[in-house]
Design an enzyme around this catalytic site. Structure first.
Site: not given
Lengths: 386, 297, 259
Positions: B31, B240, B243, B265, B271
């Protein structure tokens, strides 16, 4: 119309084809040659070399051609090319005092050793469009001096002789290089000058101008501006002496600035310094103003103006960085935008619900006819919407 | 100048070593933003120069590279960066998340969970999570050094006071390994939980700002919140349309100028893989299914 | 005046020079817990310089300042590391600026302004932060309904009260005040002083108040220090000094105002 647009690849190829076509322009007109750019648009080439940090008129000219005359784009091309070049070493500092000047003016002395040399300047031209340039021209041959010019010592050296200006401390250490090491704040003067030398002319011009208008005044006099050729030498370890590599055209500006003195330092003049590749007088002067403004804190002067703030100046002076980040806004952001869309819709729903609730409370107090009216209005609204 | 004149993956080996040192340091201090001498790249600053430099430095000849922008392999910038590495490194590329060893991304984390051995390289525009609260680098550095992060919570407090909930939807700040506050790059906060204890190595490159940071595998990544206003991800009201996937991030596609919309998606590989496996959404067409599936290019 | 066995703050020979110019010179005093000390003098007397040094905003040229931390150990303030110093500044100390714009975040709501210190020391419960903020707004006589407004929408007096609440929310033991009533109308000043006096007494705060206004010193402080040309020329119990000044300069100061 359908989802997940395929064919980004083809679109890019086609865009580049169109770009090449537009760049060429009307094929009935002769194609511009880099030699023409390098030979006739010299100041554009100088700017691209200076801000591209690469002294190579040929590359700069090609870059200008490739960029269709967009100088920042050309600078970007030169920078990206420069990164890939091997680095053999560090040259000796160039001796601008030994410069073969083509121009040298001082605003602080009427006459001085080496004289005032106007050289090829726009100064004192009247800015009238010269319609002769629409055709081909054959300018008269330049006038030549009867004798070679006298050596021209720096104006600041003259002041230094009297102790009236701060001395320029000799730094034995190799200067930093912000293209090789990340810039950390506070940055020393070597790195600041490097950043300014590579920096955007327009940005420096505006900052320098702001100091003249009172945002960090430096009380500057143009001690000297000189343009000319200097020799670049590199110290050859195996030979034990410096050998010349070639010559560069540079512009140098030394500003002489007032300084009231402090508890430890008597009143004296101070220096603001500008140096650029090529003939870039405006840039060199602006740089010198900003260099001096950035020294305010070191000199114990009052600070607070943009030109005196090194984090502000150095973080924003580079036009390749600036243009990249500004222009990246045209990249797709639809994932983030989708998140924001969702949020705005949610907040609007919440506000509408709160409003309905408030209206509901108000409705309860209303007489019945008003309710009917409201219902009728709502029906009308619905019909109008459909 | 042809591609042959450039080193493998464009950068010279000296530069790569310098960047790898920065990456190693970043991994050692999860970080923490490590300054590095970012090079001028042949693409504009703000367009992924940091990610490209990180990818160029870690790429080996056997790597399989995937590049996405907004979750998609086909957006212009993803195409452009993939082409760059095809040209300069000649490595194999893929659109399949599971097949990639290195994935460079802008704004998304793939839906398919990443595995040990994979590296996710993020393109970062502004690495400093405190930048818009405190513009000075000297001050933000001090705040990180002293872990003085109260101000970030003040921002979240203001959100709740004004809107009733935290109104940060992307680039949502996280604490890494309980020590450094980190900007996850402008990914939607939907993707934040995927960073937490991920098996993959996550590297972040900011070219213009000259910073590299990292989240090593299996590291704690916690999104900032309040005890009584816990972190929540963005939610979608429908699956979605192509899909039928639920619990994934969706793009809104405008179909006409009369308010017609469909949601699909954002991760195109996810997808297509689902469609190839026979999953269907409400608006899936046979043609779309035929075109779907993995492409190796 | 409540006293403790050991002083809270000890200043010994505190000197601050700007080149050859004297900011303040050879200032020595003790401040005990719960004690309010007023530093008075004309502008240029060095009282603001002294406040900057005492509050570690400027480093002294000579002398030492010790502060007894919450663990009871006295520490040299200029030997604290940056982390310790900043923690002290936002927990055990407060600083009330003459201009509340310097002490407030003007773009952040009143609640956020009061809550900042709590969040800085790790409070992570929104509801509790808000309750505490509401409680403190009440104590400085700001209506609860104004909690989500920014200080920009506040009057000068309200801003100053908000600044005080923002400082006191972590229950500091020492508060520095620089002309706390300086920029305010006379009627607003009186109300603020009244409020401050109540809070200082209720919370048992120690305070160092810099003011050119002897009325402020009389109302708020137990002890007084008169400064001139960077030096302390007279010190003692407030009523004693104001009613029976020893130094001619102090006599002049007292005589020049109606108290």
């Amino acid at each position: 119309m359908y989802v997940a647009v395929k064919g980004g690849e083809r679109a890019i190829d086609n865009a580049h084809r169109l770009l090449a076509h537009e760049r060429r322009g009307d094929p009935a007109i002769a194609e511009i040659a880099p030699e023409q750019i390098a030979g006739q648009l010299t100041l554009a080439v100088d700017r691209v070399m200076a801000e591209g940090s690469l002294y190579d008129p040929e590359i700069a000219a090609i870059a200008i051609k490739q960029a269709r005359g967009d100088l920042i784009e050309a600078i970007f091309l030169v920078r990206a090319y420069r990164t890939t070049l091997p680095r053999f070493g560090c040259s000796q500092p160039v001796d601008t005092g030994a410069m073969q000047v083509v121009r040298r003016v001082s605003a602080t002395y009427k006459d001085l050793p080496g004289g005032q040399v106007l050289g090829p300047t726009f100064d004192y031209t009247h800015r009238l469009i010269d319609f002769d340039l629409a055709g081909t021209t054959t300018p008269a041959a330049p006038a030549e001096a009867a004798a070679p010019l006298d050596p021209a010592p720096h104006v600041t050296a003259l002041l230094d002789g009297e102790g009236l200006i701060e001395s320029n401390p000799d730094r034995a250490a190799e200067p930093g290089d912000l293209t090789r090491e990340p810039l950390a704040f506070p940055a020393g003067r070597d790195l600041r000058l490097q950043a300014l030398a590579r920096g955007d002319e327009g940005f420096l011009l505006a900052l320098g101008y702001s100091t003249q208008r009172g945002y960090g005044r430096t009380h500057a006099f143009a001690g000297e501006i000189r343009i000319g050729d200097v020799e670049v030498e590199v110290f050859a370890e195996e030979l034990g002496f410096a050998v010349p590599l070639g010559r560069l055209r540079v512009t140098e500006c030394e500003m002489v600035n007032q300084f009231k003195g402090s508890a430890t330092v008597p009143p004296q003049f101070t220096r603001g310094y500008g140096l650029t590749f090529g003939q870039l007088e405006r840039k060199a002067m602006s740089m010198a103003l900003v260099d001096r403004a950035l020294r305010a804190e070191d000199l114990g002067e009052e600070t607070g103006s943009p030109a005196q703030d090194q984090e502000f100046v150095l973080s924003h002076v580079d036009n390749v960085q600036a243009t990249g980040f500004v222009e990246h806004l045209k990249l797709p952001h639809y994932v983030d935008f989708q998140a924001e869309l969702g949020l705005v819709r949610q907040m609007r729903r919440e506000q509408a619900a709160a409003q309905t609730e408030a209206d509901g409370r108000a409705e309860a107090d209303k007489p019945a006819e008003a309710d009917d009216l409201a219902a009728t209005a709502a029906t009308l609204d619905r019909e109008a919407a459909e | 100048m042809t591609a042959a004149a450039y080193n493998f993956a464009y950068l010279d080996e000296q530069t790569k070593r310098m960047i790898r040192r920065a990456i190693l340091k970043a991994i050692a201090i999860p970080g923490y933003q490590v300054p590095f001498a970012s090079r001028e790249m042949p693409m504009p600053y703000g367009w992924g120069t940091g990610g490209v430099q990180v990818t160029a430095s870690i790429l080996g000849r056997d790597d399989v590279l995937k590049v996405i922008d907004q979750g998609s392999d086909d957006t212009t910038n993803a195409v452009s960066i993939r082409k760059f590495f095809q040209k300069t490194a000649g490595v194999a590329t893929t659109t399949a998340t599971a097949e990639a060893t290195v994935i460079q991304t802008r704004h998304r984390i793939p839906e398919t969970p990443l595995q040990a051995g994979q590296v996710l390289v993020y393109q970062v525009p502004i690495p400093e999570p405190l930048r818009f609260l405190e513009p000075r680098e000297t001050e933000t550095r001090k705040m990180h050094a002293l872990a003085e992060y109260g101000l970030m919570h003040v921002k979240l407090y203001e959100d709740i006071a004004r809107h009733g909930h935290i109104a940060t939807t992307y680039a949502y700040p996280v604490m890494v390994a309980g020590r450094y506050l980190m900007d996850p790059s402008p990914t939607p906060k939907f993707d934040n939980p995927k960073m937490h204890r991920s098996a993959a190595l996550q590297l972040f490159g900011a070219g213009r700002e000259k910073r590299i940071y990292a989240v090593p595998p299996h590291t704690e990544v916690v999104s900032l919140d309040f005890e009584d206003h816990p972190f929540e991800v963005n939610r979608f009201e429908q699956p979605c349309a192509l899909c039928g996937a639920e619990g994934v991030y969706l793009d809104e596609v405008v179909l006409d100028d009369r308010g017609g919309r469909m949601f699909v998606c954002s991760d195109t590989d996810h997808c297509e893989t689902r469609q190839a496996a026979g999953h269907r959404g409400t608006m899936a067409s046979p043609i779309a299914a035929g075109e779907g599936g993995r492409r190796a290019d | 005046m409540p006293t403790d066995e050991a002083p809270l703050l000890m200043a010994r020979g505190v000197t601050k020079l700007y080149g050859h110019r004297i900011g303040c010179q050879d200032v020595t005093f003790d401040l005990h817990a719960g004690e309010v000390l007023a530093v008075v003098g004309e502008s240029g007397s060095g009282k603001s310089t002294l406040l900057s040094v005492l509050s570690t905003r400027a480093e002294p040229s000579a002398g030492r300042i010790e502060y007894r931390m919450r663990d009871g150990v006295a520490r040299d303030l200029f030997r604290l590391n940056e982390a310790e110093r900043r923690l002290l500044l936002r927990t055990d100390w407060g600083f009330v600026h003459q201009d509340p714009r310097e002490g407030l975040r003007m773009g952040i709501s009143a609640g956020g302004n009061v809550g900042e210190r709590l969040m800085a020391v790790g409070e992570r419960h929104y509801g509790r932060i808000r309750e505490t903020a509401i409680d403190w707004l009440g104590r400085v006589e700001i209506d609860e309904s104004r909690i989500d407004d920014t200080p920009r929408a506040y009057s000068g007096g309200m801003r100053q009260r908000l600044q005080i609440a923002r400082n006191l929310v972590t229950a500091p033991r020492l508060v520095f005040m620089d002309e706390p009533t300086g920029g305010l109308d006379v009627s607003v000043q009186a109300r603020l002083l009244d409020l401050l006096r109540g809070l200082v007494a209720d919370l048992g705060l120690a305070a160092i108040v810099v003011t050119h206004d002897l009325a402020v010193a009389r109302l708020l402080s137990h002890r007084i220090m008169v400064m001139r040309h960077g030096r302390v020329i007279e010190t003692g119990l407030t009523d004693q000094v104001l009613d029976d000044p020893r130094e001619p300069y102090t006599q002049l100061l007292v005589a020049s105002v109606l108290t």
